[in-house]
Enzyme design. Structure first.
Site, PDB file in Angstrom:
ATOM      1  N   ASP A 176      44.869 -32.125 -57.981  1.00 46.06           N
ATOM      2  CA  ASP A 176      43.492 -31.754 -58.010  1.00 46.06           C
ATOM      3  C   ASP A 176      43.383 -30.081 -58.243  1.00 46.06           C
ATOM      4  O   ASP A 176      44.542 -29.489 -58.508  1.00 46.06           O
ATOM      5  CB  ASP A 176      42.789 -31.882 -56.581  1.00 46.06           C
ATOM      6  CG  ASP A 176      41.379 -32.097 -56.820  1.00 46.06           C
ATOM      7  OD1 ASP A 176      40.687 -31.744 -57.998  1.00 46.06           O
ATOM      8  OD2 ASP A 176      40.698 -32.576 -56.117  1.00 46.06           O
TER       9      ASP A 176
ATOM     10  N   ASP B 215      32.715 -35.752 -60.162  1.00 41.99           N
ATOM     11  CA  ASP B 215      33.116 -36.843 -59.011  1.00 41.99           C
ATOM     12  C   ASP B 215      32.125 -38.085 -59.073  1.00 41.99           C
ATOM     13  O   ASP B 215      31.051 -37.750 -59.078  1.00 41.99           O
ATOM     14  CB  ASP B 215      32.904 -36.539 -57.606  1.00 41.99           C
ATOM     15  CG  ASP B 215      34.203 -35.496 -57.366  1.00 41.99           C
ATOM     16  OD1 ASP B 215      35.238 -35.422 -58.371  1.00 41.99           O
ATOM     17  OD2 ASP B 215      34.494 -34.880 -56.420  1.00 41.99           O
TER      18      ASP B 215
END
Ligand code: GLA
Length: 434
Positions: free
Chosen positions: A158, A219
Protein backbone atom coordinates in the site's frame (compact mmCIF):
# COMPACT_ATOMS: atom_id res chain seq x y z
CA UNK A 1 34.06 -2.87 -27.25
CA UNK A 2 31.96 -5.90 -28.04
CA UNK A 3 32.16 -6.91 -24.41
CA UNK A 4 30.97 -3.49 -23.36
CA UNK A 5 27.95 -3.77 -25.65
CA UNK A 6 27.10 -7.24 -24.36
CA UNK A 7 27.47 -6.10 -20.76
CA UNK A 8 25.30 -3.11 -21.46
CA UNK A 9 22.57 -5.24 -23.06
CA UNK A 10 22.71 -7.65 -20.14
CA UNK A 11 22.45 -4.82 -17.66
CA UNK A 12 19.52 -3.33 -19.54
CA UNK A 13 17.71 -6.64 -19.73
CA UNK A 14 17.94 -7.18 -15.98
CA UNK A 15 16.52 -3.71 -15.46
CA UNK A 16 13.74 -4.24 -17.99
CA UNK A 17 12.63 -7.60 -16.65
CA UNK A 18 12.87 -6.80 -12.98
CA UNK A 19 9.86 -8.91 -12.03
CA UNK A 20 10.47 -12.28 -13.59
CA UNK A 21 8.66 -14.47 -11.08
CA UNK A 22 6.50 -16.32 -13.61
CA UNK A 23 3.46 -15.88 -11.34
CA UNK A 24 -0.14 -15.00 -12.02
CA UNK A 25 -0.29 -15.86 -15.71
CA UNK A 26 -4.05 -15.59 -15.20
CA UNK A 27 -5.66 -13.13 -12.75
CA UNK A 28 -5.09 -14.29 -9.15
CA UNK A 29 -8.13 -15.58 -7.25
CA UNK A 30 -8.83 -15.94 -3.57
CA UNK A 31 -10.04 -14.13 -0.52
CA UNK A 32 -8.92 -10.84 1.02
CA UNK A 33 -9.91 -9.61 4.46
CA UNK A 34 -10.19 -5.85 4.03
CA UNK A 35 -13.59 -4.85 2.67
CA UNK A 36 -15.59 -7.19 4.90
CA UNK A 37 -13.51 -7.28 8.09
CA UNK A 38 -11.54 -3.99 7.98
CA UNK A 39 -9.50 -3.26 11.09
CA UNK A 40 -11.62 -5.09 13.64
CA UNK A 41 -9.10 -5.93 16.35
CA UNK A 42 -11.59 -6.33 19.18
CA UNK A 43 -11.15 -10.05 19.67
CA UNK A 44 -12.50 -9.87 23.18
CA UNK A 45 -15.98 -8.77 22.08
CA UNK A 46 -15.98 -9.96 18.47
CA UNK A 47 -13.84 -13.12 18.43
CA UNK A 48 -15.36 -14.49 15.20
CA UNK A 49 -14.74 -11.39 13.12
CA UNK A 50 -11.60 -9.78 14.47
CA UNK A 51 -8.36 -9.78 12.44
CA UNK A 52 -6.74 -12.84 13.98
CA UNK A 53 -5.27 -16.13 12.87
CA UNK A 54 -8.62 -17.78 13.59
CA UNK A 55 -10.33 -15.68 10.93
CA UNK A 56 -7.81 -16.73 8.27
CA UNK A 57 -7.96 -20.36 9.38
CA UNK A 58 -11.76 -20.28 9.17
CA UNK A 59 -11.62 -18.85 5.64
CA UNK A 60 -8.97 -21.37 4.58
CA UNK A 61 -11.17 -24.20 5.83
CA UNK A 62 -14.12 -22.89 3.87
CA UNK A 63 -12.04 -22.42 0.69
CA UNK A 64 -10.72 -25.96 1.00
CA UNK A 65 -13.98 -27.65 1.97
CA UNK A 66 -16.70 -25.77 0.10
CA UNK A 67 -15.46 -26.17 -3.46
CA UNK A 68 -13.69 -22.81 -3.84
CA UNK A 69 -10.10 -24.04 -4.07
CA UNK A 70 -10.85 -26.36 -7.01
CA UNK A 71 -12.26 -23.40 -8.92
CA UNK A 72 -9.05 -21.41 -8.45
CA UNK A 73 -9.76 -19.39 -5.30
CA UNK A 74 -6.47 -20.26 -3.57
CA UNK A 75 -5.08 -17.08 -2.00
CA UNK A 76 -5.99 -16.25 1.59
CA UNK A 77 -4.83 -12.69 2.04
CA UNK A 78 -4.26 -10.79 5.24
CA UNK A 79 -4.74 -7.03 4.86
CA UNK A 80 -3.96 -4.21 7.29
CA UNK A 81 -3.91 -4.42 11.12
CA UNK A 82 -2.09 -7.73 11.46
CA UNK A 83 1.17 -6.36 12.82
CA UNK A 84 2.41 -5.58 16.26
CA UNK A 85 2.98 -1.85 16.82
CA UNK A 86 6.68 -2.58 17.48
CA UNK A 87 9.31 -4.22 15.31
CA UNK A 88 11.29 -6.98 17.05
CA UNK A 89 14.80 -6.55 18.53
CA UNK A 90 16.32 -7.29 15.11
CA UNK A 91 14.19 -4.66 13.41
CA UNK A 92 11.77 -7.10 11.78
CA UNK A 93 8.02 -6.73 11.51
CA UNK A 94 6.15 -9.13 13.73
CA UNK A 95 2.51 -10.12 13.99
CA UNK A 96 0.38 -9.06 16.93
CA UNK A 97 1.19 -11.71 19.53
CA UNK A 98 -2.31 -11.87 21.01
CA UNK A 99 -4.22 -12.13 17.77
CA UNK A 100 -1.65 -14.28 15.91
CA UNK A 101 -0.19 -16.46 18.67
CA UNK A 102 1.08 -19.04 16.15
CA UNK A 103 2.75 -16.41 13.97
CA UNK A 104 2.57 -15.84 10.23
CA UNK A 105 4.88 -18.65 9.27
CA UNK A 106 2.63 -21.21 10.90
CA UNK A 107 -0.36 -19.68 9.13
CA UNK A 108 1.47 -19.98 5.79
CA UNK A 109 2.14 -23.66 6.52
CA UNK A 110 -1.55 -24.13 7.32
CA UNK A 111 -2.43 -22.76 3.88
CA UNK A 112 0.22 -24.78 2.05
CA UNK A 113 -0.90 -28.01 3.73
CA UNK A 114 -4.31 -27.43 2.16
CA UNK A 115 -3.20 -26.42 -1.32
CA UNK A 116 -3.78 -22.73 -0.55
CA UNK A 117 -1.48 -19.70 -0.51
CA UNK A 118 -1.00 -16.91 2.00
CA UNK A 119 -0.89 -13.21 1.17
CA UNK A 120 0.18 -10.39 3.45
CA UNK A 121 -0.02 -6.59 3.49
CA UNK A 122 2.51 -3.83 4.00
CA UNK A 123 2.82 -0.15 3.23
CA UNK A 124 5.45 1.87 1.38
CA UNK A 125 5.73 4.65 3.95
CA UNK A 126 6.15 5.31 7.64
CA UNK A 127 2.78 3.75 8.60
CA UNK A 128 0.11 1.60 7.02
CA UNK A 129 -3.17 3.30 6.20
CA UNK A 130 -4.50 1.92 9.49
CA UNK A 131 -1.59 3.34 11.48
CA UNK A 132 0.53 0.18 11.89
CA UNK A 133 4.28 0.09 11.20
CA UNK A 134 5.07 0.80 7.57
CA UNK A 135 7.99 -0.11 5.34
CA UNK A 136 10.00 3.04 4.63
CA UNK A 137 12.80 2.87 2.05
CA UNK A 138 15.43 1.66 4.51
CA UNK A 139 13.27 -1.27 5.65
CA UNK A 140 12.38 -2.69 2.24
CA UNK A 141 15.02 -5.39 2.11
CA UNK A 142 14.55 -6.65 5.63
CA UNK A 143 10.76 -6.78 5.23
CA UNK A 144 10.93 -8.63 1.89
CA UNK A 145 13.26 -11.16 3.53
CA UNK A 146 10.95 -11.53 6.52
CA UNK A 147 7.97 -12.31 4.26
CA UNK A 148 10.06 -14.85 2.33
CA UNK A 149 11.23 -16.45 5.60
CA UNK A 150 7.59 -16.77 6.61
CA UNK A 151 6.89 -18.50 3.25
CA UNK A 152 4.36 -15.90 2.20
CA UNK A 153 3.10 -16.19 -1.42
CA UNK A 154 1.76 -12.72 -2.16
CA UNK A 155 2.41 -9.22 -0.93
CA UNK A 156 0.20 -6.13 -1.26
CA UNK A 157 2.23 -2.92 -0.93
CA UNK A 158 0.00 0.00 0.00
CA UNK A 159 1.10 3.64 -0.25
CA UNK A 160 -0.17 5.67 2.71
CA UNK A 161 2.28 8.01 4.45
CA UNK A 162 4.82 8.36 1.64
CA UNK A 163 5.28 10.96 -1.07
CA UNK A 164 5.54 10.53 -4.85
CA UNK A 165 9.35 10.59 -4.81
CA UNK A 166 9.57 7.89 -2.17
CA UNK A 167 7.03 5.76 -4.02
CA UNK A 168 8.99 6.10 -7.23
CA UNK A 169 11.94 4.55 -5.47
CA UNK A 170 10.14 2.19 -3.12
CA UNK A 171 7.87 0.22 -5.48
CA UNK A 172 10.68 -0.87 -7.86
CA UNK A 173 12.99 -1.50 -4.90
CA UNK A 174 10.51 -3.83 -3.26
CA UNK A 175 10.10 -5.70 -6.56
CA UNK A 176 13.85 -6.26 -6.67
CA UNK A 177 14.01 -7.18 -2.99
CA UNK A 178 11.22 -9.76 -3.35
CA UNK A 179 12.98 -11.28 -6.38
CA UNK A 180 16.26 -11.35 -4.51
CA UNK A 181 14.76 -13.56 -1.79
CA UNK A 182 14.42 -16.34 -4.38
CA UNK A 183 10.88 -17.07 -3.21
CA UNK A 184 8.14 -16.50 -5.81
CA UNK A 185 5.95 -13.84 -4.20
CA UNK A 186 3.11 -12.27 -6.18
CA UNK A 187 3.48 -8.50 -5.95
CA UNK A 188 0.45 -6.22 -5.74
CA UNK A 189 1.26 -2.52 -6.01
CA UNK A 190 -1.09 0.22 -4.86
CA UNK A 191 1.22 2.82 -6.42
CA UNK A 192 -0.98 3.95 -9.34
CA UNK A 193 -3.96 4.46 -7.01
CA UNK A 194 -1.87 7.08 -5.18
CA UNK A 195 -0.93 8.82 -8.43
CA UNK A 196 -4.42 9.25 -9.91
CA UNK A 197 -4.27 6.04 -11.96
CA UNK A 198 -3.49 7.68 -15.30
CA UNK A 199 -0.51 8.72 -17.43
CA UNK A 200 1.60 10.80 -17.50
CA UNK A 201 1.92 10.34 -13.73
CA UNK A 202 1.45 6.59 -13.97
CA UNK A 203 3.78 4.57 -16.19
CA UNK A 204 1.94 1.36 -17.02
CA UNK A 205 4.86 -0.08 -18.96
CA UNK A 206 7.02 0.13 -15.87
CA UNK A 207 4.26 -1.28 -13.63
CA UNK A 208 3.94 -4.31 -15.89
CA UNK A 209 7.64 -4.93 -15.45
CA UNK A 210 7.77 -4.67 -11.68
CA UNK A 211 4.32 -5.73 -10.35
CA UNK A 212 1.96 -8.65 -10.96
CA UNK A 213 -1.12 -6.55 -10.26
CA UNK A 214 -1.87 -3.03 -9.21
CA UNK A 215 -4.70 -1.07 -7.69
CA UNK A 216 -5.47 1.72 -10.14
CA UNK A 217 -8.26 3.45 -8.30
CA UNK A 218 -10.19 3.97 -5.05
CA UNK A 219 -11.29 1.45 -2.44
CA UNK A 220 -14.42 -0.56 -3.04
CA UNK A 221 -17.20 -0.32 -0.44
CA UNK A 222 -20.21 -2.54 0.17
CA UNK A 223 -22.62 -0.81 -2.20
CA UNK A 224 -23.81 -0.87 -5.79
CA UNK A 225 -22.85 2.82 -6.11
CA UNK A 226 -19.28 1.88 -5.30
CA UNK A 227 -19.18 -1.00 -7.82
CA UNK A 228 -20.61 1.26 -10.51
CA UNK A 229 -18.27 4.13 -9.68
CA UNK A 230 -15.25 1.87 -10.02
CA UNK A 231 -16.46 0.07 -13.16
CA UNK A 232 -17.28 3.43 -14.78
CA UNK A 233 -13.76 4.70 -14.16
CA UNK A 234 -12.17 1.56 -15.56
CA UNK A 235 -14.25 1.55 -18.73
CA UNK A 236 -13.97 5.32 -19.22
CA UNK A 237 -10.19 4.83 -19.22
CA UNK A 238 -10.16 1.51 -21.05
CA UNK A 239 -7.90 2.67 -23.87
CA UNK A 240 -5.15 3.41 -21.36
CA UNK A 241 -5.75 0.37 -19.13
CA UNK A 242 -6.31 -2.45 -21.64
CA UNK A 243 -2.77 -2.40 -23.08
CA UNK A 244 -1.33 -2.56 -19.53
CA UNK A 245 -2.92 -5.96 -18.82
CA UNK A 246 -1.34 -9.24 -19.90
CA UNK A 247 -0.42 -12.60 -18.35
CA UNK A 248 1.49 -11.83 -15.16
CA UNK A 249 0.37 -8.18 -15.01
CA UNK A 250 -3.18 -7.08 -14.18
CA UNK A 251 -5.23 -4.00 -13.48
CA UNK A 252 -7.03 -4.43 -10.16
CA UNK A 253 -10.43 -2.75 -9.70
CA UNK A 254 -10.47 -4.10 -6.10
CA UNK A 255 -12.35 -6.85 -4.30
CA UNK A 256 -15.55 -8.73 -5.12
CA UNK A 257 -18.14 -7.71 -2.53
CA UNK A 258 -20.65 -10.38 -3.59
CA UNK A 259 -22.11 -12.16 -0.54
CA UNK A 260 -22.17 -9.09 1.72
CA UNK A 261 -24.95 -6.60 2.43
CA UNK A 262 -24.89 -4.10 -0.41
CA UNK A 263 -25.69 -5.94 -3.65
CA UNK A 264 -28.84 -7.56 -4.98
CA UNK A 265 -28.49 -10.84 -6.87
CA UNK A 266 -28.65 -8.98 -10.18
CA UNK A 267 -25.98 -6.53 -9.04
CA UNK A 268 -23.87 -9.45 -7.84
CA UNK A 269 -24.05 -11.06 -11.29
CA UNK A 270 -23.16 -7.67 -12.77
CA UNK A 271 -20.04 -7.36 -10.63
CA UNK A 272 -18.99 -10.92 -11.48
CA UNK A 273 -19.57 -10.33 -15.20
CA UNK A 274 -17.80 -6.97 -15.40
CA UNK A 275 -14.82 -8.19 -13.36
CA UNK A 276 -14.57 -11.21 -15.71
CA UNK A 277 -14.64 -8.92 -18.76
CA UNK A 278 -11.91 -6.75 -17.18
CA UNK A 279 -9.61 -9.75 -16.51
CA UNK A 280 -9.62 -8.52 -12.92
CA UNK A 281 -8.10 -10.36 -9.99
CA UNK A 282 -10.96 -12.15 -8.20
CA UNK A 283 -10.46 -11.57 -4.49
CA UNK A 284 -13.66 -12.06 -2.57
CA UNK A 285 -14.05 -10.07 0.62
CA UNK A 286 -17.01 -11.69 2.34
CA UNK A 287 -17.77 -14.15 5.10
CA UNK A 288 -17.46 -17.60 3.57
CA UNK A 289 -18.84 -19.14 6.78
CA UNK A 290 -22.26 -17.60 6.32
CA UNK A 291 -22.46 -16.75 2.61
CA UNK A 292 -25.88 -17.31 0.99
CA UNK A 293 -26.23 -20.05 -1.57
CA UNK A 294 -27.32 -17.43 -4.13
CA UNK A 295 -24.08 -15.50 -3.77
CA UNK A 296 -22.06 -18.70 -3.75
CA UNK A 297 -23.60 -19.89 -7.00
CA UNK A 298 -22.62 -16.61 -8.68
CA UNK A 299 -19.04 -16.64 -7.34
CA UNK A 300 -18.66 -20.31 -8.25
CA UNK A 301 -20.01 -19.94 -11.79
CA UNK A 302 -17.55 -21.98 -13.84
CA UNK A 303 -18.15 -20.23 -17.13
CA UNK A 304 -17.73 -16.75 -15.61
CA UNK A 305 -14.52 -17.91 -13.93
CA UNK A 306 -13.18 -19.46 -17.12
CA UNK A 307 -13.86 -16.22 -18.99
CA UNK A 308 -12.00 -14.30 -16.28
CA UNK A 309 -9.15 -16.82 -16.41
CA UNK A 310 -8.78 -16.99 -20.19
CA UNK A 311 -5.12 -17.75 -20.96
CA UNK A 312 -4.78 -15.00 -23.60
CA UNK A 313 -5.18 -12.49 -20.79
CA UNK A 314 -6.64 -9.74 -22.98
CA UNK A 315 -8.69 -7.27 -20.97
CA UNK A 316 -12.13 -6.61 -22.45
CA UNK A 317 -13.84 -3.35 -23.26
CA UNK A 318 -17.16 -1.52 -23.50
CA UNK A 319 -18.22 -1.52 -27.15
CA UNK A 320 -21.70 0.01 -27.02
CA UNK A 321 -23.29 2.71 -24.88
CA UNK A 322 -26.95 3.17 -25.75
CA UNK A 323 -29.09 6.16 -24.79
CA UNK A 324 -31.53 3.64 -23.33
CA UNK A 325 -29.02 2.84 -20.57
CA UNK A 326 -28.01 -0.49 -22.10
CA UNK A 327 -24.31 -1.11 -22.58
CA UNK A 328 -22.47 -3.96 -24.26
CA UNK A 329 -19.06 -5.24 -23.17
CA UNK A 330 -16.85 -7.63 -25.08
CA UNK A 331 -13.74 -9.62 -24.35
CA UNK A 332 -11.78 -11.70 -26.88
CA UNK A 333 -10.94 -15.19 -25.61
CA UNK A 334 -8.68 -17.97 -26.78
CA UNK A 335 -9.81 -20.41 -29.51
CA UNK A 336 -11.68 -17.69 -31.39
CA UNK A 337 -14.22 -17.42 -28.61
CA UNK A 338 -15.38 -14.25 -26.91
CA UNK A 339 -17.56 -13.04 -24.07
CA UNK A 340 -20.38 -10.51 -24.32
CA UNK A 341 -22.09 -8.73 -21.45
CA UNK A 342 -25.31 -6.80 -21.87
CA UNK A 343 -25.63 -4.47 -18.90
CA UNK A 344 -28.55 -2.25 -17.88
CA UNK A 345 -28.20 1.02 -16.00
CA UNK A 346 -31.96 1.34 -15.89
CA UNK A 347 -34.04 1.47 -12.74
CA UNK A 348 -37.48 0.60 -14.08
CA UNK A 349 -38.00 -2.95 -15.35
CA UNK A 350 -36.31 -5.61 -17.47
CA UNK A 351 -35.41 -4.01 -20.80
CA UNK A 352 -35.71 -5.92 -24.04
CA UNK A 353 -32.59 -4.99 -25.97
CA UNK A 354 -32.48 -5.81 -29.64
CA UNK A 355 -29.32 -6.22 -31.65
CA UNK A 356 -27.41 -8.78 -33.73
CA UNK A 357 -23.93 -10.20 -33.65
CA UNK A 358 -23.05 -8.45 -36.89
CA UNK A 359 -24.09 -5.15 -35.33
CA UNK A 360 -21.66 -6.03 -32.54
CA UNK A 361 -18.94 -6.39 -35.18
CA UNK A 362 -18.89 -10.18 -35.39
CA UNK A 363 -17.95 -11.55 -38.80
CA UNK A 364 -20.26 -13.63 -40.95
CA UNK A 365 -21.08 -17.03 -39.58
CA UNK A 366 -23.05 -19.10 -37.18
CA UNK A 367 -22.06 -18.94 -33.51
CA UNK A 368 -22.56 -21.09 -30.47
CA UNK A 369 -24.00 -19.05 -27.62
CA UNK A 370 -23.93 -20.07 -24.00
CA UNK A 371 -25.81 -17.99 -21.44
CA UNK A 372 -23.43 -17.89 -18.47
CA UNK A 373 -25.94 -17.29 -15.67
CA UNK A 374 -28.86 -19.25 -17.15
CA UNK A 375 -26.98 -22.34 -18.25
CA UNK A 376 -28.60 -22.36 -21.67
CA UNK A 377 -26.98 -22.93 -25.03
CA UNK A 378 -28.13 -22.14 -28.56
CA UNK A 379 -26.82 -21.17 -31.97
CA UNK A 380 -27.12 -17.80 -33.63
CA UNK A 381 -26.27 -16.42 -37.05
CA UNK A 382 -24.42 -13.11 -37.15
CA UNK A 383 -27.15 -11.48 -39.20
CA UNK A 384 -30.08 -12.62 -37.06
CA UNK A 385 -31.59 -9.97 -34.82
CA UNK A 386 -32.19 -11.16 -31.28
CA UNK A 387 -33.55 -9.72 -28.05
CA UNK A 388 -32.04 -10.06 -24.61
CA UNK A 389 -34.03 -9.14 -21.55
CA UNK A 390 -31.72 -7.29 -19.14
CA UNK A 391 -32.86 -6.66 -15.56
CA UNK A 392 -32.36 -3.22 -13.94
CA UNK A 393 -28.74 -2.98 -12.68
CA UNK A 394 -28.27 -6.49 -14.02
CA UNK A 395 -26.55 -8.31 -16.83
CA UNK A 396 -26.96 -11.00 -19.42
CA UNK A 397 -23.61 -12.65 -20.06
CA UNK A 398 -22.78 -14.81 -23.04
CA UNK A 399 -19.89 -17.02 -23.97
CA UNK A 400 -19.70 -16.96 -27.75
CA UNK A 401 -17.70 -19.57 -29.57
CA UNK A 402 -16.95 -18.66 -33.07
CA UNK A 403 -16.48 -20.80 -36.11
CA UNK A 404 -15.01 -17.77 -37.83
CA UNK A 405 -12.54 -15.13 -36.68
CA UNK A 406 -13.80 -12.04 -34.94
CA UNK A 407 -13.43 -8.63 -36.48
CA UNK A 408 -11.27 -7.38 -33.67
CA UNK A 409 -9.37 -4.72 -35.50
CA UNK A 410 -12.16 -2.21 -35.45
CA UNK A 411 -12.30 -2.29 -31.63
CA UNK A 412 -8.61 -1.74 -31.25
CA UNK A 413 -8.42 0.96 -33.93
CA UNK A 414 -10.18 4.01 -32.59
CA UNK A 415 -11.60 2.50 -29.45
CA UNK A 416 -15.20 3.29 -30.33
CA UNK A 417 -17.44 1.22 -32.49
CA UNK A 418 -18.84 3.24 -35.35
CA UNK A 419 -22.09 2.83 -37.17
CA UNK A 420 -25.55 1.56 -36.46
CA UNK A 421 -24.80 -0.03 -33.10
CA UNK A 422 -25.19 3.34 -31.47
CA UNK A 423 -28.64 3.91 -32.92
CA UNK A 424 -31.94 2.42 -32.08
CA UNK A 425 -33.17 -0.27 -34.40
CA UNK A 426 -36.66 -0.43 -35.72
CA UNK A 427 -36.55 -3.78 -37.41
CA UNK A 428 -39.37 -6.24 -37.46
CA UNK A 429 -39.83 -8.42 -34.41
CA UNK A 430 -36.71 -10.51 -33.93
CA UNK A 431 -36.40 -13.91 -32.33
CA UNK A 432 -36.38 -13.63 -28.60
CA UNK A 433 -33.60 -15.03 -26.47
CA UNK A 434 -34.25 -16.39 -22.98
C1 GLA B 1 -6.04 1.39 1.84
C2 GLA B 1 -6.18 0.33 0.76
C3 GLA B 1 -7.26 -0.69 1.18
C4 GLA B 1 -6.86 -1.31 2.51
C5 GLA B 1 -6.65 -0.22 3.56
C6 GLA B 1 -6.07 -0.77 4.84
O1 GLA B 1 -7.17 2.18 1.94
O2 GLA B 1 -6.52 0.88 -0.48
O3 GLA B 1 -7.39 -1.68 0.19
O4 GLA B 1 -5.70 -2.07 2.34
O5 GLA B 1 -5.76 0.79 3.09
O6 GLA B 1 -5.86 0.20 5.81
Amino acid sequence: MRFAVVACVLALSTVTFALDNGLMRTPPMGWLAWERFRCDIDCEHDPKNCISENLFIDMADRLAEDGWRELGYVYVNIDDCWASMERDTQGRLQSDPKRFPGGIRKLARYMHDRGLKLGIYGDMGTHTCGGYPGTPLDKIEIDAQTFADWEVDMFKFDGCYSNATEQEQGYPLMSKALNATGRPIGYSCSWPAYQGGLPPKVNYTQLGEICNLWRNYGDIQDSWDSVLYIADWFFANQDVLIPAAAPGQWNDPDMLIIGNFGLSMDQSRAQMALWAIMAAPLFMSNDLRTISSGARVILQNKMAISINQDPLGIQGRRIVKEKSGIEVYWRPLSNNASALVFFSRRNDMPYRYQTSLSKLNYTTGSYKIYDVFNDKGSTLKDSTDFVVSVNPTGVVMWHVSAPAKLGQRQFYGGGKLQGPTYHHHDNAIPPSFL
